[in-house]
Design an enzyme around this catalytic site. Structure first.
Site, PDB file in Angstrom:
ATOM      1  N   VAL A 188       0.873  -1.186   0.000  1.00 47.00           N
ATOM      2  CA  VAL A 188       0.000   0.000   0.000  1.00 47.00           C
ATOM      3  C   VAL A 188       0.908   1.234   0.000  1.00 47.00           C
ATOM      4  O   VAL A 188       0.830   2.090   0.859  1.00 47.00           O
ATOM      5  CB  VAL A 188      -0.970  -0.003   1.203  1.00 47.00           C
ATOM      6  CG1 VAL A 188      -2.102  -0.969   0.981  1.00 47.00           C
ATOM      7  CG2 VAL A 188      -0.254  -0.320   2.517  1.00 47.00           C
ATOM      8  N   HIS A 189       1.775   1.281  -1.015  1.00 51.01           N
ATOM      9  CA  HIS A 189       2.830   2.289  -1.096  1.00 51.01           C
ATOM     10  C   HIS A 189       2.362   3.688  -0.709  1.00 51.01           C
ATOM     11  O   HIS A 189       2.930   4.340   0.168  1.00 51.01           O
ATOM     12  CB  HIS A 189       3.380   2.353  -2.525  1.00 51.01           C
ATOM     13  CG  HIS A 189       3.914   1.082  -3.069  1.00 51.01           C
ATOM     14  ND1 HIS A 189       5.100   0.523  -2.651  1.00 51.01           N
ATOM     15  CD2 HIS A 189       3.430   0.255  -4.034  1.00 51.01           C
ATOM     16  CE1 HIS A 189       5.333  -0.592  -3.330  1.00 51.01           C
ATOM     17  NE2 HIS A 189       4.338  -0.781  -4.169  1.00 51.01           N
TER      18      HIS A 189
END
Length: 315
Positions: A240-241
């Site tokens: 979930v950069h």
């Protein structure tokens, strides 16, 4: 006092989680969103941003449409980990927005929001840096109104789109160099080295989906992205950069940063888009970036779960 926040984005599954985190966090006031090409076309990223804000009950946030291509070279057309529509083919599960994009383009909207702000604004670019480079080039007098840039991008120890380059920087290296190397705005860089280590499991997603209808819809956007990351990570989870970068904007210092001099390779060869980090301690550089390489990973995941799980309560 809340921090005014603007997100520059190319939604994108992890961008969806990032927008949701901003909407769920009382420490920040989301005053604007600007869109850029990247994970999918500008048309799709803009539509996705508008529909995500509708899901999150934030139709009041103006959305400025930004750059459709990089500053210099055309953007290569590659298949996306995010699916054809940017949201695993499930964009149509989102509500229709009550209004369209702001009549102002992204740079004009950014200019106006900064000019009107009565306290420093945090800008979180989580896509290619084209809009931000154009803003800083066209309106350098507004730089003092920017409290901090929190940029998701770059890879210190390698890339994901090539052996050396991370997708956001690779998508417009000239813009990235302008922002990360040439400008004097306080900047925190959240590289993929850290964001990949902050990946969440499919069980984490299943548990999150059980917290509210909004969270369930958000998790419903992940199948293509999750399938891609199962291959990338070698286990059942996904990165979930962009939400990690927003977490740092919401709680400054949540991620551990170290200042390093950097450059961006703008050559047209195999290292194009690579982030070059000079880790020699004895170097006296005119500019350094605060690069976040450490975090309490379990604590960060718990923070994300707490905030995203509260979305339904806030509706």
């Amino acid at each position: 006092m809340t921090t005014p926040l603007i997100i520059d984005t190319d939604p994108g599954v992890d961008d969806a989680f990032a927008l949701a985190l901003a909407a769920a966090s009382p420490e920040v006031d989301l005053i604007g969103v600007t869109t850029v090409f990247g994970n999918v076309s500008l048309e799709n990223t803009t539509r996705n941003a508008l529909r995500l804000l509708a899901l999150l009950g934030r139709d009041d946030v103006p959305v400025g449409v930004g750059a459709s291509r990089p500053l210099v070279h055309p953007h290569p057309h590659l298949s996306s980990a995010h699916g054809a529509d940017g949201l695993s083919g499930y964009a149509d599960t989102l509500p229709w927005p009550t209004r369209g994009p702001d009549p102002r383009d992204a740079v004009t909207l950014l200019r106006d929001l900064l000019d009107q702000a009565d306290r420093p604004v945090t800008i979180v670019p989580i896509g290619p840096l084209t809009n931000i480079a154009l803003l800083l080039a066209a309106h350098p007098g507004l730089k003092p109104k920017i409290g901090r840039l929190v940029v998701m991008g770059g890879g210190v120890n390698g890339g994901n789109i090539t052996a050396t380059a991370e997708f956001n920087v690779w998508s417009d290296p000239e813009a990235a160099r302008r922002v990360l190397v040439e400008e004097d705005v306080p900047t925190t860089l959240v590289p993929m080295d850290l964001t990949r280590r902050c990946a969440v499991s499919s069980q984490w997603l299943t548990d999150l989906a059980g917290t509210s209808p909004v969270a369930r819809t958000l998790v419903g956007l992940t199948p293509d992205y999750l399938a891609t990351y199962r291959r990338f990570l070698g286990w059942d989870g996904m990165a979930v950069h962009d939400a990690v970068a927003v977490a740092e904007a919401v709680r400054p210092g949540l991620l551990g940063g170290t200042p390093f001099p950097v450059d961006v390779d703008c050559s047209y060869g195999p290292n194009r888009g690579a982030l070059v980090v000079d880790r020699r301690r004895e170097v006296d550089a005119p500019k350094t970036l605060d690069i976040t390489m450490e975090a309490d990973l379990d604590g960060l995941r718990a923070f994300l779960f707490e905030r995203l799980g509260a979305l339904g309560v806030r509706q």
